[in-house]
Design a protein around this motif. Structure first.
Motif, PDB file in Angstrom:
ATOM      1  N   TRP A   5       0.826  -1.213   0.000  1.00  0.00           N
ATOM      2  CA  TRP A   5       0.000   0.000   0.000  1.00  0.00           C
ATOM      3  C   TRP A   5       0.856   1.256   0.000  1.00  0.00           C
ATOM      4  O   TRP A   5       0.648   2.172  -0.780  1.00  0.00           O
ATOM      5  CB  TRP A   5      -0.922  -0.038   1.218  1.00  0.00           C
ATOM      6  CG  TRP A   5      -1.984   0.999   1.191  1.00  0.00           C
ATOM      7  CD1 TRP A   5      -2.032   2.137   1.923  1.00  0.00           C
ATOM      8  CD2 TRP A   5      -3.175   0.982   0.387  1.00  0.00           C
ATOM      9  NE1 TRP A   5      -3.180   2.837   1.636  1.00  0.00           N
ATOM     10  CE2 TRP A   5      -3.906   2.155   0.688  1.00  0.00           C
ATOM     11  CE3 TRP A   5      -3.693   0.097  -0.569  1.00  0.00           C
ATOM     12  CZ2 TRP A   5      -5.116   2.458   0.083  1.00  0.00           C
ATOM     13  CZ3 TRP A   5      -4.900   0.396  -1.162  1.00  0.00           C
ATOM     14  CH2 TRP A   5      -5.597   1.567  -0.845  1.00  0.00           C
ATOM     15  N   GLY A   6       1.844   1.309   0.865  1.00  0.00           N
ATOM     16  CA  GLY A   6       2.698   2.504   0.937  1.00  0.00           C
ATOM     17  C   GLY A   6       4.071   2.191   0.361  1.00  0.00           C
ATOM     18  O   GLY A   6       4.590   1.104   0.551  1.00  0.00           O
ATOM     19  N   GLU A   7       4.661   3.152  -0.349  1.00  0.00           N
ATOM     20  CA  GLU A   7       6.019   2.960  -0.887  1.00  0.00           C
ATOM     21  C   GLU A   7       6.989   3.018   0.285  1.00  0.00           C
ATOM     22  O   GLU A   7       7.216   4.086   0.833  1.00  0.00           O
ATOM     23  CB  GLU A   7       6.353   4.086  -1.872  1.00  0.00           C
ATOM     24  CG  GLU A   7       5.418   4.154  -3.056  1.00  0.00           C
ATOM     25  CD  GLU A   7       6.110   3.780  -4.350  1.00  0.00           C
ATOM     26  OE1 GLU A   7       7.288   3.383  -4.288  1.00  0.00           O
ATOM     27  OE2 GLU A   7       5.460   3.890  -5.399  1.00  0.00           O
ATOM     28  N   ASP A   8       7.525   1.904   0.669  1.00  0.00           N
ATOM     29  CA  ASP A   8       8.417   1.901   1.812  1.00  0.00           C
ATOM     30  C   ASP A   8       9.660   1.084   1.459  1.00  0.00           C
ATOM     31  O   ASP A   8       9.552  -0.093   1.126  1.00  0.00           O
ATOM     32  CB  ASP A   8       7.702   1.268   3.013  1.00  0.00           C
ATOM     33  CG  ASP A   8       8.598   1.256   4.238  1.00  0.00           C
ATOM     34  OD1 ASP A   8       8.352   2.031   5.155  1.00  0.00           O
ATOM     35  OD2 ASP A   8       9.584   0.478   4.236  1.00  0.00           O
ATOM     36  N   PRO A   9      10.849   1.717   1.499  1.00  0.00           N
ATOM     37  CA  PRO A   9      12.043   1.001   1.041  1.00  0.00           C
ATOM     38  C   PRO A   9      12.363  -0.248   1.864  1.00  0.00           C
ATOM     39  O   PRO A   9      12.902  -1.216   1.332  1.00  0.00           O
ATOM     40  CB  PRO A   9      13.160   2.045   1.155  1.00  0.00           C
ATOM     41  CG  PRO A   9      12.634   3.121   2.044  1.00  0.00           C
ATOM     42  CD  PRO A   9      11.135   3.099   1.907  1.00  0.00           C
ATOM     43  N   VAL A 141      10.492  -2.308  12.804  1.00  0.00           N
ATOM     44  CA  VAL A 141      11.390  -3.281  13.447  1.00  0.00           C
ATOM     45  C   VAL A 141      12.671  -3.433  12.622  1.00  0.00           C
ATOM     46  O   VAL A 141      13.784  -3.401  13.163  1.00  0.00           O
ATOM     47  CB  VAL A 141      10.664  -4.641  13.618  1.00  0.00           C
ATOM     48  CG1 VAL A 141      11.642  -5.735  13.999  1.00  0.00           C
ATOM     49  CG2 VAL A 141       9.562  -4.516  14.662  1.00  0.00           C
ATOM     50  N   LEU A 142      12.527  -3.566  11.302  1.00  0.00           N
ATOM     51  CA  LEU A 142      13.705  -3.826  10.460  1.00  0.00           C
ATOM     52  C   LEU A 142      14.560  -2.577  10.251  1.00  0.00           C
ATOM     53  O   LEU A 142      15.694  -2.677   9.792  1.00  0.00           O
ATOM     54  CB  LEU A 142      13.280  -4.405   9.111  1.00  0.00           C
ATOM     55  CG  LEU A 142      12.600  -5.773   9.153  1.00  0.00           C
ATOM     56  CD1 LEU A 142      12.326  -6.275   7.738  1.00  0.00           C
ATOM     57  CD2 LEU A 142      13.442  -6.804   9.906  1.00  0.00           C
ATOM     58  N   ALA A 143      14.035  -1.404  10.584  1.00  0.00           N
ATOM     59  CA  ALA A 143      14.817  -0.181  10.405  1.00  0.00           C
ATOM     60  C   ALA A 143      15.853  -0.003  11.512  1.00  0.00           C
ATOM     61  O   ALA A 143      16.752   0.826  11.402  1.00  0.00           O
ATOM     62  CB  ALA A 143      13.889   1.032  10.361  1.00  0.00           C
ATOM     63  N   GLY A 144      15.767  -0.798  12.584  1.00  0.00           N
ATOM     64  CA  GLY A 144      16.702  -0.668  13.705  1.00  0.00           C
ATOM     65  C   GLY A 144      18.040  -1.341  13.414  1.00  0.00           C
ATOM     66  O   GLY A 144      18.090  -2.356  12.729  1.00  0.00           O
ATOM     67  N   PHE A 145      19.121  -0.769  13.940  1.00  0.00           N
ATOM     68  CA  PHE A 145      20.461  -1.322  13.714  1.00  0.00           C
ATOM     69  C   PHE A 145      21.149  -1.749  15.016  1.00  0.00           C
ATOM     70  O   PHE A 145      22.355  -1.974  15.040  1.00  0.00           O
ATOM     71  CB  PHE A 145      21.366  -0.300  13.012  1.00  0.00           C
ATOM     72  CG  PHE A 145      20.890   0.095  11.634  1.00  0.00           C
ATOM     73  CD1 PHE A 145      20.425  -0.862  10.751  1.00  0.00           C
ATOM     74  CD2 PHE A 145      20.932   1.419  11.231  1.00  0.00           C
ATOM     75  CE1 PHE A 145      19.997  -0.507   9.471  1.00  0.00           C
ATOM     76  CE2 PHE A 145      20.513   1.788   9.953  1.00  0.00           C
ATOM     77  CZ  PHE A 145      20.041   0.824   9.083  1.00  0.00           C
ATOM     78  N   ALA A 146      20.408  -1.828  16.108  1.00  0.00           N
ATOM     79  CA  ALA A 146      21.044  -2.112  17.396  1.00  0.00           C
ATOM     80  C   ALA A 146      21.470  -3.574  17.488  1.00  0.00           C
ATOM     81  O   ALA A 146      20.943  -4.440  16.792  1.00  0.00           O
ATOM     82  CB  ALA A 146      20.063  -1.797  18.522  1.00  0.00           C
ATOM     83  N   GLY A 337      17.122   6.438   4.631  1.00  0.00           N
ATOM     84  CA  GLY A 337      16.088   6.326   3.605  1.00  0.00           C
ATOM     85  C   GLY A 337      16.584   5.875   2.249  1.00  0.00           C
ATOM     86  O   GLY A 337      15.839   5.865   1.271  1.00  0.00           O
ATOM     87  N   ARG A 338      17.851   5.470   2.178  1.00  0.00           N
ATOM     88  CA  ARG A 338      18.458   5.131   0.889  1.00  0.00           C
ATOM     89  C   ARG A 338      18.973   3.689   0.929  1.00  0.00           C
ATOM     90  O   ARG A 338      19.501   3.239   1.939  1.00  0.00           O
ATOM     91  CB  ARG A 338      19.621   6.097   0.636  1.00  0.00           C
ATOM     92  CG  ARG A 338      20.338   5.935  -0.659  1.00  0.00           C
ATOM     93  CD  ARG A 338      21.403   7.025  -0.836  1.00  0.00           C
ATOM     94  NE  ARG A 338      22.482   6.944   0.180  1.00  0.00           N
ATOM     95  CZ  ARG A 338      23.498   6.095   0.113  1.00  0.00           C
ATOM     96  NH1 ARG A 338      23.585   5.236  -0.874  1.00  0.00           N
ATOM     97  NH2 ARG A 338      24.424   6.079   1.053  1.00  0.00           N
TER      98      ARG A 338
END
Ligand SMILES: [Zn+2]
Length: 519
Positions: A5-9, A141-146, A337-338
């Motif tokens: 639904w949403g463009e999300d990388p 959840v997947l955007a975290g780098f910890a 965001g890239r």
């Protein structure tokens, strides 16, 4: 067709990892499954509700579904993990899914369990349609780098552990893929995706050596082990410690081994400049010895965005750090965001040294690594193990057993670099698939003879070469899926960290902070 639904990388990269054909952008026509990955507006929520209740299928986080069905009433709650409970196809080959994030519990959840004992996932009919609602937002959840210490289940006196990615990326992806399989099956459709393995292989196995501070005799013992088991290894050279042995690595490269860079100095810095200097020196020293590295594994499996920038700047194709990901398919992290230029190629994070610390016997070490191989084969995913020269030399019989088992069970071998380069061809492969009563139609821009398309339905699957063509279903030979791995209840016990482990994690954080301040 699956629509995001949403463009999300982050979501897009997850679906590319799975190799499914999908569209992005809020459409509801000609659609098999809708992935609702953001809060819908009021008018959108109404359209989505109509779509689902008239027979559509939806996958969403509970929080994003709440505007669609205001009666849902999700309760916000910190979520450490979710785990299977009983038998559900959503948890096929999925263990505990480490979330470590904000979550939402729904009163009518009916699948799996959260760390606080609530039911985790809603899988339920909505009039003529069906929805699966997850208690977490996948992209968040997947955007975290910890990273944090994590214990792994084993039949050893203590659980082996290492500091690894805090989030179980591989299991988040596998859970999402199982949800898509389930929803497509509701619509009578198979799950069609690009194979995660080259050619028609049922598995692929590789072994990585981080050279660290191993004396020359141990490096030679590693090379003898490779000959003994008939493999070539991926070596990551600590150039600072092994500057006088670059001749040995150049010789190994001539014999088909994969020789890449570990570091100049065995450390990862918090800042860009020192990381850049570290890997620039290392790369230049190797190039001077006639070896041009394209891949890196950073010391201690550590990863941070400034390390990543330095590796991008130096033009490396890939890296492998279990503080970013482990037991997962390759992917590109999304930084600012890239999509990252450096492909991440995950391995299994537990090595012999960690099993020694867990007081494992030789037989327990073999059993542990064999179970890792079995799990990856059941998942139809590659298996990469790693270790260090001193331990490899000390336990060469253990490893010979493990490597021969991995070769045999997976059915083919590779190196990390070969696999990373194959994966990049897979990423560039532009294709789509359509199902009709007549069969399956694959449309591809070019042909790629080492790529295949896997079609899964229930407990059966078949593979097709990834080329343009029509395939009537009746003419295809279905095979039975590999037996799924059983959930190991020791996983639950392994989630309870001892005081000793918490203390060592705290000291590690202090050490990293001091390193940052030294400038
Ligand atoms: Zn190292």
């Amino acid at each position: 067709m699956i629509d995001l639904w949403g463009e999300d990388p982050v979501w897009q990269e997850l679906l590319r990892q799975e190799g499914v054909s999908f569209s992005s952008g809020s459409r509801l026509s000609d659609l098999a499954v809708l992935v609702l990955n953001r809060d819908p507006g009021e008018a959108e929520a109404k359209r989505i509700r109509e779509y689902v209740e008239s027979g559509g299928c939806l996958l969403a986080a509970a929080a994003h579904a709440a505007p669609v069905w205001p009666e849902l009433k999700p309760a916000e709650k910190r979520l450490r993990w979710i785990a299977p409970q009983g038998d559900s196809p959503l948890f096929r080959n999925v263990g505990i899914v480490d979330i470590e994030s904000r979550g939402w519990v729904l009163p009518d959840a009916n699948i799996g369990v959260t760390d606080s004992g609530d039911k985790a996932i809603v899988a339920a009919s909505r009039r003529r349609g069906f929805s699966i609602l997850l208690p977490f937002d996948v992209a968040q959840v997947l955007a975290g780098f910890a990273s944090s210490p994590r214990q792994f289940p084993a039949e050893t006196p203590r659980f082996p552990y290492d500091t690894v990615a805090r989030v179980g990326r591989g299991d988040v992806r596998r859970l999402v893929a199982n949800c898509l399989r389930f929803l497509l099956a509701r619509r009578g459709l198979p799950y069609v995706h690009l194979a995660s393995l080259p050619g028609q292989a049922g598995g692929v196995f590789g072994f990585r050596v981080d050279t660290d501070f191993g004396p020359r005799q141990d490096l030679e013992a590693v090379a003898r082990l490779a000959d003994r088991v008939g493999m070539t290894f991926s070596w990551y050279v600590n150039v600072g410690a092994h500057a006088t042995h670059l001749d040995l690595f150049a010789d190994l490269a001539r014999r088909g081994h994969d020789i890449q860079l570990h570091c100049q100095r065995h450390t990862v810095y918090p800042d860009y400049e020192r990381n850049l200097e570290n890997f620039r020196y290392g790369k230049a020293a190797m190039s001077a010895a006639g070896i041009t590295p394209v891949g890196v594994v950073a010391p201690f499996g550590e990863w941070n965005p400034n390390l990543n920038r330095a590796l991008e700047e130096q033009g490396f194709e890939y890296s492998s750090e279990f503080c970013l990901a482990y037991d997962d398919l390759p992917f590109r992290p999304i930084v600012d965001g890239r999509l990252d230029k450096v492909l991440q190629v995950p391995v299994h994070p537990i090595c012999l040294g960690r099993l020694v610390a867990a007081r494992a016997s030789a037989a327990q070490m073999v059993a542990y690594f064999r179970s890792v191989v079995d799990l990856q084969v059941a998942r139809h995913e590659p298996c990469f193990l790693y270790d260090h020269p001193e331990r490899i030399a000390q336990f060469s019989d253990v490893l010979a057993d493990v490597l021969l088992y991995g070769k045999e069970r997976c059915g083919s071998v590779t190196t990390l670099t070969e696999f990373a380069q194959w994966w990049q061809r897979r990423e560039r492969f532009d294709w789509s698939v359509r199902m009709s009563d007549a069969g399956l139609a694959i449309q591809a821009e070019a042909s790629a003879d080492d790529l295949s398309v896997v079609v899964e339905h229930g407990n059966s699957f078949f593979t097709l070469p990834a080329v343009t063509g029509r395939h009537p279903l009746a003419t295809l030979t279905w095979r039975t899926m590999p037996e799924p791995a059983r959930f190991d209840p020791r996983n639950l016990a392994a989630r309870r960290l001892s005081l000793r482990l918490r203390a060592s994690s705290f000291l590690r954080r202090v050490r990293k902070t001091l390193q940052g301040q030294r400038g």
